[in-house]
Design an enzyme around this catalytic site. Structure first.
Site, PDB file in Angstrom:
ATOM      1  N   ASN A  67       0.845  -1.205   0.000  1.00 15.78           N
ATOM      2  CA  ASN A  67       0.000   0.000   0.000  1.00 15.78           C
ATOM      3  C   ASN A  67       0.872   1.243   0.000  1.00 15.78           C
ATOM      4  O   ASN A  67       2.091   1.158   0.033  1.00 15.78           O
ATOM      5  CB  ASN A  67      -0.990  -0.020   1.177  1.00 15.78           C
ATOM      6  CG  ASN A  67      -0.283  -0.031   2.509  1.00 15.78           C
ATOM      7  OD1 ASN A  67       0.410   0.930   2.858  1.00 15.78           O
ATOM      8  ND2 ASN A  67      -0.429  -1.118   3.256  1.00 15.78           N
ATOM      9  N   LYS A  99       8.815 -17.465  -9.660  1.00 15.27           N
ATOM     10  CA  LYS A  99       8.115 -16.342 -10.293  1.00 15.27           C
ATOM     11  C   LYS A  99       6.971 -16.869 -11.173  1.00 15.27           C
ATOM     12  O   LYS A  99       7.192 -17.774 -11.995  1.00 15.27           O
ATOM     13  CB  LYS A  99       9.117 -15.550 -11.141  1.00 15.27           C
ATOM     14  CG  LYS A  99       8.533 -14.304 -11.728  1.00 15.27           C
ATOM     15  CD  LYS A  99       9.555 -13.547 -12.541  1.00 15.27           C
ATOM     16  CE  LYS A  99       8.858 -12.463 -13.331  1.00 15.27           C
ATOM     17  NZ  LYS A  99       9.684 -11.931 -14.395  1.00 15.27           N
ATOM     18  N   ASP A 103      -5.726  -9.236  13.322  1.00 13.59           N
ATOM     19  CA  ASP A 103      -5.749  -7.804  13.599  1.00 13.59           C
ATOM     20  C   ASP A 103      -4.818  -7.560  14.796  1.00 13.59           C
ATOM     21  O   ASP A 103      -5.156  -7.890  15.942  1.00 13.59           O
ATOM     22  CB  ASP A 103      -7.186  -7.363  13.917  1.00 13.59           C
ATOM     23  CG  ASP A 103      -7.305  -5.856  13.890  1.00 13.59           C
ATOM     24  OD1 ASP A 103      -7.454  -5.292  12.794  1.00 13.59           O
ATOM     25  OD2 ASP A 103      -7.195  -5.246  14.969  1.00 13.59           O
ATOM     26  N   LYS A 134     -12.341  -2.410  18.498  1.00  9.56           N
ATOM     27  CA  LYS A 134     -10.991  -2.950  18.748  1.00  9.56           C
ATOM     28  C   LYS A 134     -10.558  -2.749  20.205  1.00  9.56           C
ATOM     29  O   LYS A 134      -9.427  -3.033  20.552  1.00  9.56           O
ATOM     30  CB  LYS A 134      -9.989  -2.307  17.784  1.00  9.56           C
ATOM     31  CG  LYS A 134     -10.297  -2.589  16.309  1.00  9.56           C
ATOM     32  CD  LYS A 134      -9.143  -2.208  15.400  1.00  9.56           C
ATOM     33  CE  LYS A 134      -9.532  -2.435  13.940  1.00  9.56           C
ATOM     34  NZ  LYS A 134      -8.376  -2.735  13.086  1.00  9.56           N
TER      35      LYS A 134
END
Ligand code: PMT
Length: 433
Positions: free
Chosen positions: A218, A297, A314, A349
Site C-alpha cells: 500500500n 516467479k 488484527d 478494537k
C-alpha cells in the site's frame, strides 16, 4: 488546531545557555546562533577563548546577547559578579560552537587552563559541542578518540557536516548550520512527559508476497509513524519502532525492528508488548495475505488469474486483549464517514484512543494529506474517563507537517496516559483503604 489548547513548547524559552566560542573561522556563524537563541527567549552568556577573539570581536557578542562577554583577560568577568563557578551553576546548557580540535582535546582530558574549559569541568549542565576544523584534523585518530571520550562523558556532539572548507579543501569538518544547531540543542530539552515509559509504535506498510518478486502493498511511506516515534523519544520515552518497508532513516536513539509482512509485524509486536506501557499503531497493515505464495516467479500463461487471500490477524486487537494491556492508540485511515468509522473502530478494537485521518486526497486548503505526504490532518477520539458511561472526548489538529503533528499528538497521548495512571493510583489507594 481546535478544541483543547495544546501549545507546541518552545523548548529554549527561558533557558540559561552559555555559548562557548573557540578559535575558528566558523565563529562568524555563532553571531547568528546567539541572535536566534535570543529570539527564542533564551538567556544567553558568551564565553570566548583567546583564540576566538582573533576571529570575532567580543563587542559583537556583547551587543547581540545584551551582556558582557566572558574571556580570560577581561575585567568584566570579575565586575559582573559571575565567576566561573556561578556561570557553571547558572547554565542549563553549554554549547561550544565552534569547537576546535584543541579545545575538544582539552575537554576530553579534563584540562582546566582557561575560563571555558574550567567552566565546563565545573558544570553539571547539558554540554554540547559543534566541531569545526580542517578535514585532516577531523579525521585524525586523536580527534576521533577525543570526541568518543566526550560522548562517553555524556557530551552531545552536533555535526560536523561535509562540504567546502575555509582552508580551500572539501571534506568533513564544517560546523553545522545555525538551524541544525538550534534543532539539536532543542532536542536536549526533552519535555520529559514520557520519561521512563516503554513505547512501541508500528509504522509503514506491510508487503504480502505473491511470489519471490511480487507483493501486495500500500501507499504508506512511514512518515507519520516515524514522526511520532521521534516526538515520543524527545518526550523521554524508550521507543521501539516496528517498521514495514519504507525508505526513511531510523530516528536517533530509537530501536528499529524492520519487518515485511503483517505476520512478521505481529510476531515483532507480540514479542515487545509485555514490557510496554503505550502502543501506537500507525502502520497500514494488510488485512489479507496470499494463501499460497508461489515458490517461483509466476509465468504469464493465462489471460486471467485468481489469488486466494486469507485474513491476517488484527494486531492491534491482539494487543488490546493482552493480559498486560498497554494504553492503546490506533489510527483510522478513512476515505468516507471519517468520524463514524473511527469511533466504531475505537469501540470494536477496544482501544483507548483513535486517530482518524482522511486519506481520500486533499485537505480543506488543497494540501495533499494522509498517505505518502509530508502533511496530515488528524481528528482524535478517546475515552475521557474509565467509568461505566464512557464519554468520548475529541480534538482536531488542522493540516500541518507530520513532524509537528507527531509532537502535538504525543503531548495529548502523554496527558491522557498520565491522567489515566493518576486515576488508577487513586482508585487502588481507595480499594486498599
Ligand atoms: O505512512 P504515511 O505515508 O505517513 O501515512 C500515514 C497513514 C495514513 C498510513 C497513517 O496515518 C494511518 O492512518 N495508519 C493506519 C492505516 C490503517 O490501516 O488503518 P485501518 O483503518 O485499516 O486500521 C485501523 C487500525 O488497526 C490501525 O491502527 C492499524 O494499524 C490497525 N491494524 C489494522 C489491520 C491489522 N491487520 N492489524 C492492525 O493492527
Amino acid at each position: 488546531m481546535t478544541g483543547l489548547n495544546i501549545n507546541l513548547n518552545n523548548k529554549l524559552d527561558n533557558k540559561n545557555i552559555v555559548i562557548g566560542i573557540t578559535g575558528g573561522i566558523a565563529a562568524y556563524k555563532t553571531a547568528d546562533l546567539t541572535r536566534r537563541l535570543m529570539e527564542a527567549s533564551a538567556d544567553v552568556r558568551i564565553v570566548m577563548t583567546d583564540a576566538a577573539t582573533e576571529f570575532v570581536t567580543p563587542l559583537t557578542f556583547q551587543a547581540l546577547s545584551g551582556h558582557p562577554v566572558f574571556f580570560d583577560n577581561n575585567d568584566e568577568t570579575s565586575t559582573s559578579g559571575m565567576k566561573h563557578i556561578e556561570l557553571a551553576r547558572w547554565a542549563d546548557a553549554i554549547i561550544i560552537a565552534p569547537a576546535s580540535a584543541n579545545t575538544i582535546a582539552k575537554l576530553a582530558h579534563g584540562r582546566a587552563d582557561n575560563l571555558l574549559t574550567t567552566l565546563c569541568l565545573a558544570s553539571e549542565a547539558i554540554k554540547c559541542f559543534a566541531p569545526a576544523m580542517n578535514r585532516v584534523m577531523w579525521d585524525d585518530l586523536s580527534t576521533q578518540t577525543n570526541c568518543k571520550t566526550l560522548l562517553d562523558k555524556n557530551w552531545q556532539q552536533f555535526g560536523p557536516a561535509s562540504g567546502s572548507q575555509a582552508c580551500g579543501e572539501i571534506g568533513e569538518g564544517r560546523m553545522l548550520e545555525v538551524d541544525e544547531l538550534l534543532t539539536s540543542l532543542e532536542q536536549c530539552f526533552s519535555s520529559g512527559a514520557l520519561q521512563g515509559i516503554n513505547l512501541v509504535i508500528t509504522a509503514g506498510p506491510t508487503f504480502e508476497a505473491i511470489d519471490p518478486v511480487r507483493f501486495i502493498g500500500n501507499r504508506s511511506s512511514g512518515r507519520m509513524g516515524y514522526a511520532i516515534a521521534t516526538a515520543a523519544q524527545e518526550a523521554g520515552a524508550k521507543v521501539t519502532l516496528i517498521s514495514g518497508p519504507c525508505h526513511l532513516p531510523a530516528p536517533e536513539s530509537v530501536t528499529l525492528i524492520a519487518v515485511e509482512s503483517a505476520e512478521e509485524m505481529k510476531q515483532a509486536v507480540m514479542s515487545a508488548i509485555d514490557n510496554c506501557q503505550i502502543y501506537i499503531s500507525t502502520a497500514a497493515v494488510s488485512d489479507y495475505r496470499v494463501e499460497n505464495i508461489a515458490q517461483q516467479k509466476i509465468k504469464k500463461t493465462e489471460d486471467t488469474m485468481t489469488l486466494q487471500l486469507t485474513k491476517n490477524d488484527d494486531i492491534i486487537s491482539l494487543v488490546a486483549a493482552h493480559k498486560l494491556k498497554p494504553y492503546v492508540v490506533g489510527f483510522a485511515a478513512e476515505t468516507e464517514n471519517l468520524i463514524e468509522n473511527a469511533k466504531h473502530k475505537l469501540q470494536k478494537k477496544n482501544l483507548d484512543m483513535i486517530v482518524a485521518n482522511n486519506v481520500s486526497s486533499k485537505s480543506d486548503n488543497e494540501t495533499d494529506i494522509g498517505f505518502n505526504s509530508e502533511y496530515n490532518a488528524l481528528h482524535v477520539f478517546w475515552y475521557s474517563n474509565d467509568t461505566e458511561d464512557q464519554i468520548i472526548a475529541e480534538q482536531q489538529f488542522d493540516t500541518a507537517r507530520k513532524l509537528q503533528l507527531g509532537t502535538q499528538l504525543i503531548s495529548l497521548i502523554a496527558e491522557q496516559y498520565n491522567t489515566r495512571k493518576s486515576q488508577e493510583t487513586i482508585q487502588n489507594a481507595k480499594n486498599t483503604a
